[in-house]
Design an enzyme around this catalytic site. Structure first.
Site, mmCIF file in Angstrom:
data_model
loop_
_atom_site.group_PDB
_atom_site.id
_atom_site.type_symbol
_atom_site.label_atom_id
_atom_site.label_comp_id
_atom_site.label_asym_id
_atom_site.label_seq_id
_atom_site.Cartn_x
_atom_site.Cartn_y
_atom_site.Cartn_z
ATOM 1 N N ARG A 323 0.873 -1.206 0.171
ATOM 2 C CA ARG A 323 0.017 -0.035 0.053
ATOM 3 C C ARG A 323 0.949 1.033 0.017
ATOM 4 N NH1 ARG A 323 -5.070 -1.880 3.761
ATOM 5 N NH2 ARG A 323 -5.456 -3.835 2.645
ATOM 6 N N GLU A 325 1.309 4.058 1.092
ATOM 7 C CA GLU A 325 0.794 4.998 2.326
ATOM 8 C C GLU A 325 1.722 6.276 2.134
ATOM 9 O OE1 GLU A 325 -1.870 4.161 4.128
ATOM 10 O OE2 GLU A 325 -1.823 1.822 4.241
ATOM 11 N N ARG A 331 1.484 2.772 12.770
ATOM 12 C CA ARG A 331 0.647 1.495 12.252
ATOM 13 C C ARG A 331 0.562 1.124 10.860
ATOM 14 N NH1 ARG A 331 -5.587 1.620 13.636
ATOM 15 N NH2 ARG A 331 -5.798 3.761 12.760
ATOM 16 N N HIS A 332 1.241 2.204 10.019
ATOM 17 C CA HIS A 332 1.018 1.626 8.798
ATOM 18 C C HIS A 332 2.387 1.613 7.871
ATOM 19 C CE1 HIS A 332 -3.123 4.111 9.301
ATOM 20 N NE2 HIS A 332 -3.182 2.949 8.457
ATOM 21 N N GLU A 474 -7.182 -1.134 15.476
ATOM 22 C CA GLU A 474 -7.549 -2.107 14.385
ATOM 23 C C GLU A 474 -6.594 -3.252 14.094
ATOM 24 O OE1 GLU A 474 -9.690 -0.800 10.950
ATOM 25 O OE2 GLU A 474 -8.869 -2.562 9.950
ATOM 26 N N SER A 477 -10.082 -6.410 9.528
ATOM 27 C CA SER A 477 -11.349 -6.061 8.730
ATOM 28 C C SER A 477 -11.905 -7.421 8.301
ATOM 29 C CB SER A 477 -11.106 -5.239 7.704
ATOM 30 O OG SER A 477 -11.189 -3.651 8.186
ATOM 31 N N ARG A 525 0.800 -5.785 13.052
ATOM 32 C CA ARG A 525 -0.138 -4.984 14.023
ATOM 33 C C ARG A 525 -0.682 -6.105 15.211
ATOM 34 N NH1 ARG A 525 -4.489 -1.061 11.428
ATOM 35 N NH2 ARG A 525 -3.119 -0.027 9.834
HETATM 36 P P1 ATP Z 1 -6.589 1.353 8.670
HETATM 37 O O1 ATP Z 1 -8.057 1.929 8.984
HETATM 38 O O2 ATP Z 1 -5.919 1.001 9.844
HETATM 39 O O3 ATP Z 1 -5.822 2.200 7.677
HETATM 40 P P2 ATP Z 1 -7.628 -0.388 6.815
HETATM 41 O O4 ATP Z 1 -9.003 -0.282 7.221
HETATM 42 O O5 ATP Z 1 -7.161 0.201 5.582
HETATM 43 O O6 ATP Z 1 -6.630 -0.193 8.205
HETATM 44 P P3 ATP Z 1 -7.980 -3.008 5.599
HETATM 45 O O7 ATP Z 1 -7.607 -2.613 4.374
HETATM 46 O O8 ATP Z 1 -9.267 -3.543 6.104
HETATM 47 O O9 ATP Z 1 -7.224 -2.006 6.762
HETATM 48 O O10 ATP Z 1 -6.588 -4.318 6.120
HETATM 49 C C1 ATP Z 1 -7.025 -5.268 7.174
HETATM 50 C C2 ATP Z 1 -5.868 -5.201 7.945
HETATM 51 O O11 ATP Z 1 -4.611 -5.069 7.523
HETATM 52 C C3 ATP Z 1 -5.951 -4.022 8.841
HETATM 53 O O12 ATP Z 1 -6.785 -4.197 10.201
HETATM 54 C C4 ATP Z 1 -4.577 -3.875 9.444
HETATM 55 O O13 ATP Z 1 -4.140 -5.027 10.402
HETATM 56 C C5 ATP Z 1 -3.757 -4.456 8.402
HETATM 57 N N1 ATP Z 1 -3.170 -3.059 7.467
HETATM 58 C C6 ATP Z 1 -4.016 -2.178 6.831
HETATM 59 N N2 ATP Z 1 -3.216 -1.215 6.462
HETATM 60 C C7 ATP Z 1 -2.183 -1.466 6.901
HETATM 61 C C8 ATP Z 1 -0.686 -0.757 6.659
HETATM 62 N N3 ATP Z 1 -0.568 0.361 5.946
HETATM 63 N N4 ATP Z 1 0.152 -1.296 7.452
HETATM 64 C C9 ATP Z 1 0.208 -2.413 8.219
HETATM 65 N N5 ATP Z 1 -0.944 -2.970 8.334
HETATM 66 C C10 ATP Z 1 -2.093 -2.768 7.788
#
Ligand code: ATP
Length: 551
Positions: A323, A325, A331-332, A474, A477, A525
């Site tokens: 991703r 980001e 946490r990302h 979180e 999901s 996470r």
């Molecule tokens: P957040 O709201 O925390 O950005 P998200 O809703 O985008 O997460 P999902 O796309 O639902 O996350 O991804 C499922 C899981 O993957 C998340 O609950 C989290 O544990 C993990 N996750 C998501 N994005 C990241 C990231 N950039 N880095 C690390 N872990 C991630």
């Protein structure tokens, strides 16, 4: 990179060997001569290196009748010359009172070396985060003063083989994890570290509490910052806490795989190179796929659902997701490991949350029961309270969560996403009311979920989806997915997605698709939050964020 099935690249014409005429034959003779000279030079260089590696041993052996008991192991001996029995080596972690007076051989790193006069030296040996104190003391016919000198001249982090007798001292040993000592009889250096290290392991292993305490006592201890740690990650991960973190991470994956396999899930591997733009959105790494636009997968979402249409029934995947980001948060990451699950359901998405519940309770139990020593190692540097969780995981609806927050005076949009602050606050309220730091929040608003999420049967403002939290953040999901292609197309269009870009995905539902649901878990996470750590970079071995792509 070329795949094995492809032809090797053809060198440009001028570089291609041509054995056709005399001129080129004399040229190739010249080239052969040049190559032979190069090989001879290389051989001489290797001989010289070997001689240098063994020189310290030979000088000492002339002077010291006990010289065979110590020295650098010649490279030749490490070139697979003689097969050995690896069970001759005892793990540092296994050294305890039961081995008192026994002869042991260990291999580890020289973490600390301290001379006590000319006749004695202490050597702390570390293996996989466990340490033992070794005593090198002059003994007639066994240990010479030259051996003590050799010990004190070792560079820290060098790899050594130590042989000796286990003893149990009367008092506790402060500077080592194992409460026994080794009275050294033989000591061989297998590989030397450079004398000056960019990070000292003791510095990297120090807790904030120690640093603060020392500061109050007027002493300044080195604090290794995050960037330096990550720049020299190979050294940084040698600390006991880091050794613990990545063993815990490995066990999370083990439990995930074992639990799901025992429940009839099939492990799959979906592509990470995706045509078009994955699930869309800005957070995508675009690339050129031999002239075609492509990207790195943001999740295995579409392919894991397609595998359900392919009749695997229950699938899981452990793999990297990408991703783009562009902000720096605790946490990302731009690349993380996703633990993904997808399964057929008979009627209700609670069939999926039941799996989440049992899987994670089994995972937490396993860590607490079998990984205590690693949890303690993490806790010594980064103190944390054990996670509070219930035997049956609490399930709250999003509306209930919103109500709790509103009752506590938090102002929010009841059909919007919870921001980080509200999530944390809710975590705190749930802990106070229900005594758990692990819970499922379900029936989330449809507007904040991806297009493939099934709306609730009784209120289309909500969806059959859920998020799972540890300590107010979180980690998962999940949802029931739409399995009816026409409905899926409608929802994709409503969410502004061009359905032509996901036609293969939608088409896979046209040949009979079972109702299904699933979830995605961020591995880093889970470990971060289970261990109460404050930054996801601590639980990623080689983290990638918007600024870092090395080492
Ligand atoms: P957040 O709201 O925390 O950005 P998200 O809703 O985008 O997460 P999902 O796309 O639902 O996350 O991804 C499922 C899981 O993957 C998340 O609950 C989290 O544990 C993990 N996750 C998501 N994005 C990241 C990231 N950039 N880095 C690390 N872990 C991630």
């Amino acid at each position: 990179m070329y795949s094995e099935s492809k032809e090797p690249p053809v060198p440009p014409q001028s570089e291609q060997p041509d054995h056709g005429d005399e001129e080129s034959q004399s040229l190739s003779k010249k080239a052969a001569k040049k190559e032979a000279a190069k090989q001879e030079k290389l051989r001489r260089r290797q001989e010289a290196a070997l001689a240098a590696a063994t020189s310290s041993l030979s000088i000492d052996s002339e002077e010291d009748p006990l010289a065979a008991n110590y020295g650098d192991v010649p490279l030749l001996e490490l070139q697979s010359k003689t097969a050995v029995n690896i069970s001759d080596w005892t793990k540092v972690e296994d050294l305890n009172n039961s081995l008192e007076n026994k002869w042991v051989l260990i291999r580890g790193r020289a973490q600390a070396i301290r001379a006590v006069g000319k006749k004695m030296a202490f050597l702390v040996i570390r293996e996989n985060g466990f340490t033992v104190q070794c005593v090198v003391q002059v003994q007639p016919d066994q240990v010479s003063s030259q051996m003590v000198k050799y010990t004190t001249a070792l560079s820290r982090e060098s790899i050594v083989d130590v042989e000796g007798v286990v003893s149990v001292p009367g008092a506790a040993i402060k500077g080592a994890s194992q409460q026994v000592e080794i009275q050294v009889r033989k000591l061989y250096c297998v590989n030397r570290a450079v004398p000056t290290l960019p990070i000292n392991i003791e510095d990297a292993a120090r807790s904030e509490i120690e640093i603060e305490k020392a500061l109050q006592a007027g002493e300044q201890l080195v604090r290794v910052n995050q960037d330096t740690r990550l720049n020299y990650r190979v050294l940084d991960v040698r600390t006991p806490a880091n050794q613990g973190i990545f063993r815990i991470q490995s066990q999370v994956v083990n439990v995930f795989r074992q639990f799901l396999s025992s429940e009839g899930f099939v492990e799959i591997h979906t592509p990470k190179l995706i045509a078009g733009s994955s699930e869309g959105g800005a957070a995508v790494f675009r690339l050129d796929y031999k002239g075609q636009p492509a990207c790195l997968a943001q999740s295995p979402q579409l392919h894991k659902q397609m595998s359900i249409c392919g009749d695997f029934g229950r699938v899981f995947e452990i793999g990297p997701v990408f991703r783009a980001e562009d902000s720096f948060t605790h946490r990302h990451l731009c690349e993380f490991t996703s633990l993904d699950v997808e399964m057929e359901i008979k009627r209700h998405y609670f069939e999926v949350t039941d799996i989440v519940d049992r899987l994670f309770v089994a995972m937490f139990d396993s860590l607490n029961n079998n990984y205590q020593k690693y949890l303690e190692a993490v806790g010594r540097q980064y103190p944390f309270e054990p996670l509070k969780y219930l035997r049956q995981t609490l399930r709250l609806t999003f509306e209930e969560g919103v109500q709790m927050l509103e009752d506590a005076g938090v102002d929010l949009d009841p059909l919007g996403d919870l921001n980080t602050e509200s999530e944390r606050k809710l975590g705190q309220l749930v802990l106070e009311k229900y005594g758990t730091e692990f819970y499922i929040l379900h029936r989330c608003p449809l507007a904040v979920r991806p297009f493939y999420t099934m709306p609730c049967h009784d209120n289309p403002a909500y969806s059959n989806s859920f998020d799972v939290f540890i300590r107010g953040e979180e980690i998962i999901s999940g949802a029931q997915r739409i399995h009816v292609p026409e409905f899926l197309e409608k929802r994709a269009a409503a969410c502004g997605i061009d359905v032509r870009t996901i036609s293969t995905y939608i088409d896979s539902f046209r040949h009979g698709a079972p109702p299904h649901g699933g979830f995605g878990v961020g591995l880093e996470r889970v470990v971060m939050l289970f261990c109460g750590l404050n930054n996801i970079r601590k639980t990623s071995l080689y983290p990638r964020d918007h600024l870092r792509i090395a080492p």
